[in-house]
Design an enzyme around this catalytic site. Structure first.
Site, PDB file in Angstrom:
ATOM      1  N   TRP A 148      31.682  13.201  13.520  1.00 31.33           N
ATOM      2  CA  TRP A 148      31.212  12.692  14.822  1.00 31.33           C
ATOM      3  C   TRP A 148      30.129  13.591  15.391  1.00 31.33           C
ATOM      4  O   TRP A 148      29.149  13.102  15.960  1.00 31.33           O
ATOM      5  CB  TRP A 148      32.375  12.527  15.788  1.00 31.33           C
ATOM      6  CG  TRP A 148      33.350  11.474  15.346  1.00 31.33           C
ATOM      7  CD1 TRP A 148      34.688  11.625  15.113  1.00 31.33           C
ATOM      8  CD2 TRP A 148      33.057  10.094  15.071  1.00 31.33           C
ATOM      9  NE1 TRP A 148      35.234  10.439  14.708  1.00 31.33           N
ATOM     10  CE2 TRP A 148      34.264   9.488  14.668  1.00 31.33           C
ATOM     11  CE3 TRP A 148      31.898   9.321  15.113  1.00 31.33           C
ATOM     12  CZ2 TRP A 148      34.355   8.136  14.323  1.00 31.33           C
ATOM     13  CZ3 TRP A 148      31.981   7.967  14.757  1.00 31.33           C
ATOM     14  CH2 TRP A 148      33.190   7.408  14.373  1.00 31.33           C
ATOM     15  N   ASP A 152      31.792  15.839  23.558  1.00 32.48           N
ATOM     16  CA  ASP A 152      32.428  14.564  23.202  1.00 32.48           C
ATOM     17  C   ASP A 152      33.932  14.828  23.152  1.00 32.48           C
ATOM     18  O   ASP A 152      34.409  15.563  22.285  1.00 32.48           O
ATOM     19  CB  ASP A 152      31.899  14.107  21.837  1.00 32.48           C
ATOM     20  CG  ASP A 152      32.616  12.871  21.292  1.00 32.48           C
ATOM     21  OD1 ASP A 152      33.548  12.366  21.943  1.00 32.48           O
ATOM     22  OD2 ASP A 152      32.229  12.417  20.188  1.00 32.48           O
ATOM     23  N   LYS A 184      40.764   6.010  22.083  1.00 31.56           N
ATOM     24  CA  LYS A 184      41.682   6.926  21.409  1.00 31.56           C
ATOM     25  C   LYS A 184      42.849   7.255  22.333  1.00 31.56           C
ATOM     26  O   LYS A 184      44.002   7.161  21.938  1.00 31.56           O
ATOM     27  CB  LYS A 184      40.968   8.219  21.009  1.00 31.56           C
ATOM     28  CG  LYS A 184      39.662   8.024  20.261  1.00 31.56           C
ATOM     29  CD  LYS A 184      39.883   7.610  18.811  1.00 31.56           C
ATOM     30  CE  LYS A 184      38.663   6.961  18.185  1.00 31.56           C
ATOM     31  NZ  LYS A 184      37.515   7.799  17.969  1.00 31.56           N
TER      32      LYS A 184
END
Ligand SMILES: *Cc1c(COP(=O)(O)O)cnc(C)c1O
Length: 360
Positions: A101, A171, A195
């Site tokens: 990511w 993030d 999530k």
């Protein structure tokens, strides 16, 4: 059929209480004769929903007055572009590469300016967090970027990097609201909500006021300007009303539990059930350096791909779903977000013990 224990990395399990409330309000939201999905985003009803959600998030995270909370369409991927578009005044940013990511965000930023990878843990399949105490931060960097919890590899920054005075962008998709955070240490905190908070299709960004300006890269679409979204209080376009509504319910659920201090304790106790077993097992091993372990995503392997596959299959038959690891790590991964009850983790460990005995 009853509900399973869902260890998916995302979209992931939601608190049952929240799902039940949403079910009860589906046909008629609090006497207004329609569901939240059918409501005008400019209605009084919805205004209350979004304002309350925002205030509850501010309370939970103790967000100071000089930050804005933005509910943004799209996902974390959109933020990979939105961050450089809005923050790259000098056209330079430094990225710490701790997994896929972070790498994707870094590659996206290169489209808009000079992105530098100033640290990486790729040499050991991202199984640790690099030393970030004395990084070669660029003199003219507009920000330093991290992915705080690495969903795929199961590592977490337990200490934030020394950015040498530069703005920190993080993030937090897979650790959002899992523990208290000191918001003041960041310029931007963002995450996709699917999530740890709500349904897929939205990101929440918490942005410090001085970073919300009209001085953005010329290519920035109107809808991608933090300034436009902040001015319109996340209602410039028709937002994902349903998602904001469910996120709001999750914020209330967290408040009822006692807030993020309490959530952290619960998460630590939950993760300990699994990590303690992994450390004592002669069949299963965790894949991550101990001090960098995540409380949310726990990858583990047997060292034998066939046995791993057998485990995932038999676990599924026992009502323990989505335990297959990411293809880049192999083996298994248990995502044990806020909404996963301790009973679910205990059921997983009981199953692992039984599997270990049967296949020794
Ligand atoms: C899942 C995930 C993403 C991608 O989220 P999308 O909503 O699919 O864009 C980004 N960062 C992290 C840390 C993630 O876990």
């Amino acid at each position: 059929m009853g509900r399973v224990y869902n260890f998916s990395a995302g979209p992931a399990c939601l608190p049952e209480e929240v799902l039940r409330e949403a079910q009860e309000e589906m046909m008629d939201y609090r006497g207004c004769g329609m569901s939240v999905m059918e409501m005008s985003h400019r209605s009084k009803m919805f205004e209350e929903i979004i304002n309350e959600a925002e205030q509850d998030l501010i309370d939970l995270m103790k967000i100071p007055d000089n930050y804005k909370v933005l509910f943004l369409g799209g996902s974390a991927h959109h933020q990979f572009a939105q961050v450089p578009m809005n923050l790259m005044k000098n056209g330079v940013a430094d990225y710490i590469i701790t997994g896929n990511w972070a790498k994707k965000a870094y590659q996206e930023a290169k489209i808009y300016g000079q992105a530098n990878a100033i640290a990486s843990s790729e040499d050991k399949t991202f199984s640790y967090i690099p030393d970030c105490s004395d990084l070669p931060v660029s003199i003219n960097a507009d920000y330093v970027y991290i992915c705080e919890n690495n969903t795929i590899y199961g590592t977490k920054f337990h200490e934030l990097p020394d950015t040498k005075g530069k703005t920190l962008v993080s993030d937090v998709s897979s650790c959002f609201l899992s523990e208290p955070v000191d918001v003041e240490k960041y310029g931007v905190i963002f995450g996709g909500v699917q999530k740890n908070i709500g349904p897929a299709g939205m990101a929440i960004a918490i942005v410090r006021d001085d970073l919300i300006t009209d001085d953005v890269l010329p290519c920035t679409p109107t809808i991608m300007k933090y300034s436009v979204q902040a001015k319109a209080k996340s209602l410039y376009n028709t937002p994902n009303c349903w998602d904001i509504y469910i996120c709001g319910k999750v914020f209330k659920w967290l408040k009822r539990l006692g807030g993020l201090e309490e959530m952290k304790k619960i998460n630590e106790a939950k993760a300990a059930i699994l990590y303690d077993y992994l450390d004592s097992s002669s069949m299963f091993t965790g894949t991550v350096v101990k001090k960098d372990r995540s409380l949310m995503n726990v990858p583990f392997v047997t060292g034998n791909a066939e046995l791993d596959a057998k485990f995932v299959k038999e676990a599924k038959e026992a009502g323990l779903e989505n335990l297959k690891g990411h293809r880049s790590v192999g083996g298994m991964r248990a995502s044990i977000y806020n909404a996963m009850p301790a009973e679910g983790v205990q059921a997983l460990v009981d199953f692992m013990k039984k599997f270990e005995e049967e296949n020794a």
